[in-house]
Design a protein around this motif. Structure first.
Motif, PDB file in Angstrom:
ATOM      1  N   LYS A 110      60.817  65.176  89.930  1.00  0.00           N
ATOM      2  CA  LYS A 110      62.350  66.091  89.674  1.00  0.00           C
ATOM      3  C   LYS A 110      62.178  67.189  89.298  1.00  0.00           C
ATOM      4  O   LYS A 110      62.509  68.160  89.163  1.00  0.00           O
ATOM      5  CB  LYS A 110      63.550  64.653  88.922  1.00  0.00           C
ATOM      6  N   VAL A 111      61.509  67.163  88.301  1.00  0.00           N
ATOM      7  CA  VAL A 111      61.212  68.263  87.255  1.00  0.00           C
ATOM      8  C   VAL A 111      59.620  68.632  87.024  1.00  0.00           C
ATOM      9  O   VAL A 111      58.871  67.437  86.210  1.00  0.00           O
ATOM     10  CB  VAL A 111      61.575  68.200  86.095  1.00  0.00           C
ATOM     11  N   THR A 112      59.023  70.137  87.607  1.00  0.00           N
ATOM     12  CA  THR A 112      57.685  70.351  86.479  1.00  0.00           C
ATOM     13  C   THR A 112      57.639  71.783  86.510  1.00  0.00           C
ATOM     14  O   THR A 112      58.856  72.247  85.772  1.00  0.00           O
ATOM     15  CB  THR A 112      56.880  70.296  87.908  1.00  0.00           C
ATOM     16  N   GLY A 113      56.389  72.482  86.145  1.00  0.00           N
ATOM     17  CA  GLY A 113      56.759  73.595  85.204  1.00  0.00           C
ATOM     18  C   GLY A 113      55.620  74.062  85.043  1.00  0.00           C
ATOM     19  O   GLY A 113      54.656  73.984  85.602  1.00  0.00           O
ATOM     20  N   ILE A 114      54.561  75.045  84.012  1.00  0.00           N
ATOM     21  CA  ILE A 114      53.496  75.000  83.249  1.00  0.00           C
ATOM     22  C   ILE A 114      54.019  75.324  81.703  1.00  0.00           C
ATOM     23  O   ILE A 114      54.387  75.391  81.437  1.00  0.00           O
ATOM     24  CB  ILE A 114      53.491  76.318  84.120  1.00  0.00           C
ATOM     25  N   THR A 115      52.488  74.920  81.407  1.00  0.00           N
ATOM     26  CA  THR A 115      52.231  75.127  80.403  1.00  0.00           C
ATOM     27  C   THR A 115      50.849  75.675  79.814  1.00  0.00           C
ATOM     28  O   THR A 115      50.198  76.316  80.512  1.00  0.00           O
ATOM     29  CB  THR A 115      51.906  73.169  79.598  1.00  0.00           C
ATOM     30  N   ILE A 116      51.425  76.677  78.465  1.00  0.00           N
ATOM     31  CA  ILE A 116      50.562  77.492  78.075  1.00  0.00           C
ATOM     32  C   ILE A 116      49.987  76.912  76.825  1.00  0.00           C
ATOM     33  O   ILE A 116      50.938  76.911  76.429  1.00  0.00           O
ATOM     34  CB  ILE A 116      50.513  78.921  77.769  1.00  0.00           C
ATOM     35  N   HIS A 117      48.684  77.135  76.808  1.00  0.00           N
ATOM     36  CA  HIS A 117      47.595  76.674  75.487  1.00  0.00           C
ATOM     37  C   HIS A 117      46.903  76.795  75.161  1.00  0.00           C
ATOM     38  O   HIS A 117      46.348  76.929  75.575  1.00  0.00           O
ATOM     39  CB  HIS A 117      48.033  74.321  75.922  1.00  0.00           C
ATOM     40  N   PHE A 118      46.306  76.417  73.508  1.00  0.00           N
ATOM     41  CA  PHE A 118      45.292  77.131  72.790  1.00  0.00           C
ATOM     42  C   PHE A 118      44.253  75.870  73.904  1.00  0.00           C
ATOM     43  O   PHE A 118      44.168  74.668  73.868  1.00  0.00           O
ATOM     44  CB  PHE A 118      44.959  76.696  71.587  1.00  0.00           C
ATOM     45  N   VAL A 119      42.976  76.441  74.379  1.00  0.00           N
ATOM     46  CA  VAL A 119      42.325  75.012  74.466  1.00  0.00           C
ATOM     47  C   VAL A 119      41.522  74.822  72.903  1.00  0.00           C
ATOM     48  O   VAL A 119      40.423  75.167  72.298  1.00  0.00           O
ATOM     49  CB  VAL A 119      41.204  76.551  75.167  1.00  0.00           C
ATOM     50  N   ASP A 120      41.191  73.196  73.487  1.00  0.00           N
ATOM     51  CA  ASP A 120      40.587  72.335  72.623  1.00  0.00           C
ATOM     52  C   ASP A 120      39.324  71.298  73.594  1.00  0.00           C
ATOM     53  O   ASP A 120      39.505  72.067  74.944  1.00  0.00           O
ATOM     54  CB  ASP A 120      41.489  71.525  71.301  1.00  0.00           C
ATOM     55  N   ALA A 121      38.592  70.674  73.032  1.00  0.00           N
ATOM     56  CA  ALA A 121      37.575  70.265  73.915  1.00  0.00           C
ATOM     57  C   ALA A 121      38.016  69.425  74.575  1.00  0.00           C
ATOM     58  O   ALA A 121      37.299  69.233  75.572  1.00  0.00           O
ATOM     59  CB  ALA A 121      36.946  69.797  72.422  1.00  0.00           C
ATOM     60  N   GLY A 122      38.966  69.263  75.156  1.00  0.00           N
ATOM     61  CA  GLY A 122      39.677  67.837  75.781  1.00  0.00           C
ATOM     62  C   GLY A 122      40.271  68.679  77.464  1.00  0.00           C
ATOM     63  O   GLY A 122      39.592  70.036  77.114  1.00  0.00           O
ATOM     64  N   VAL A 123      40.418  68.211  78.035  1.00  0.00           N
ATOM     65  CA  VAL A 123      40.727  68.593  78.817  1.00  0.00           C
ATOM     66  C   VAL A 123      42.257  68.724  79.333  1.00  0.00           C
ATOM     67  O   VAL A 123      43.523  67.995  79.147  1.00  0.00           O
ATOM     68  CB  VAL A 123      40.509  67.771  81.135  1.00  0.00           C
ATOM     69  N   ASP A 124      42.510  70.044  78.991  1.00  0.00           N
ATOM     70  CA  ASP A 124      44.408  70.496  78.801  1.00  0.00           C
ATOM     71  C   ASP A 124      45.055  70.031  77.985  1.00  0.00           C
ATOM     72  O   ASP A 124      45.876  69.444  78.289  1.00  0.00           O
ATOM     73  CB  ASP A 124      45.140  70.100  80.520  1.00  0.00           C
ATOM     74  N   THR A 125      44.507  69.874  76.616  1.00  0.00           N
ATOM     75  CA  THR A 125      44.814  68.651  75.488  1.00  0.00           C
ATOM     76  C   THR A 125      45.464  69.386  74.388  1.00  0.00           C
ATOM     77  O   THR A 125      46.045  68.777  73.519  1.00  0.00           O
ATOM     78  CB  THR A 125      43.741  68.196  75.286  1.00  0.00           C
TER      79      THR A 125
END
Ligand code: GRF
Length: 201
Positions: free
Chosen positions: A131-146
């Protein structure tokens, strides 16, 4: 603005593999002065819509050749951007590059991480029935979107929305927020403690 003022501005490079709408907003906000950084170049790993957008805006396009990550490292070493901004770049940054540049690579992802990482996140969320979603801005580490989360913004999914409507709402959120977050990263003190990004310290 004269050249001296220009050169005193921070610089960013944007990496994309696709449509390039986020890149375009960043470039336009830079040209209007709302984004405090110069967009020094668009870097792509394939033929994609972002290239045409960059050409229209007069921004240099750098096409990475294989192996892309060697080229990427060379380009970053040459241009020395203050921030490397991923905007729909469909590659995982190898660990040795992340280790070298962390925390100067940021990414935008179209879901509320850690929900729905990886490809087609908007569709994943839509199909799941959240029912709720959105966006995330993050620093990049070695994982996928982690990597450590810098910013999130949520949106409630209305029952009448189809997938296309949700996609356009998510892209609107991205376009409204990515440049603001980049401004904050470039001018406001912050630190990363474990997974937590803390401001004003
Ligand atoms: C955006 O939804 C972004 O969150 C994701 O890839 C998409 C890129 O869109 N990482 P565009 O190429 O900027 O239009």
């Amino acid at each position: 603005m004269n050249n001296i003022e220009q050169s005193n501005k921070p610089s960013i490079v944007v990496l994309a593999s696709g449509n390039g709408s986020n890149f375009q907003v960043l470039a336009e906000k830079s040209l209007s002065g709302e984004l405090i950084a110069n967009v020094r170049a668009l870097i792509v790993d394939r033929a994609c819509g972002a290239i045409e957008r960059a050409k229209k805006l007069g921004i240099e396009v750098i096409i990475l050749s294989k192996p892309w990550y060697e080229d990427f490292e060379k380009v970053i070493n040459d241009l020395k951007p203050d921030l490397v901004v991923l905007a729909g770049f469909m590659r995982i940054i190898p660990e040795h590059i992340v280790a070298k540049y962390f925390p100067r690579i940021v990414n935008i992802h179209p879901s509320l991480l850690p929900a729905f990482p990886g490809k087609d996140a908007i569709k994943q969320a839509y199909d799941y029935g959240v029912k709720v979603t959105g966006i995330t801005i993050h620093f990049v580490d070695a994982g996928v979107d982690t990597g450590p989360i810098i910013f999130q913004k949520a949106i409630e999914i209305e029952e009448s929305w189809d997938l296309e409507t949700l996609e356009s709402k998510i892209h609107e959120l991205e376009h409204e927020n990515y440049w603001r977050v980049i401004n904050n990263l470039l001018q406001k003190p912050h630190k990363i403690e474990g997974r937590k990004v803390k401001w004003g310290v």
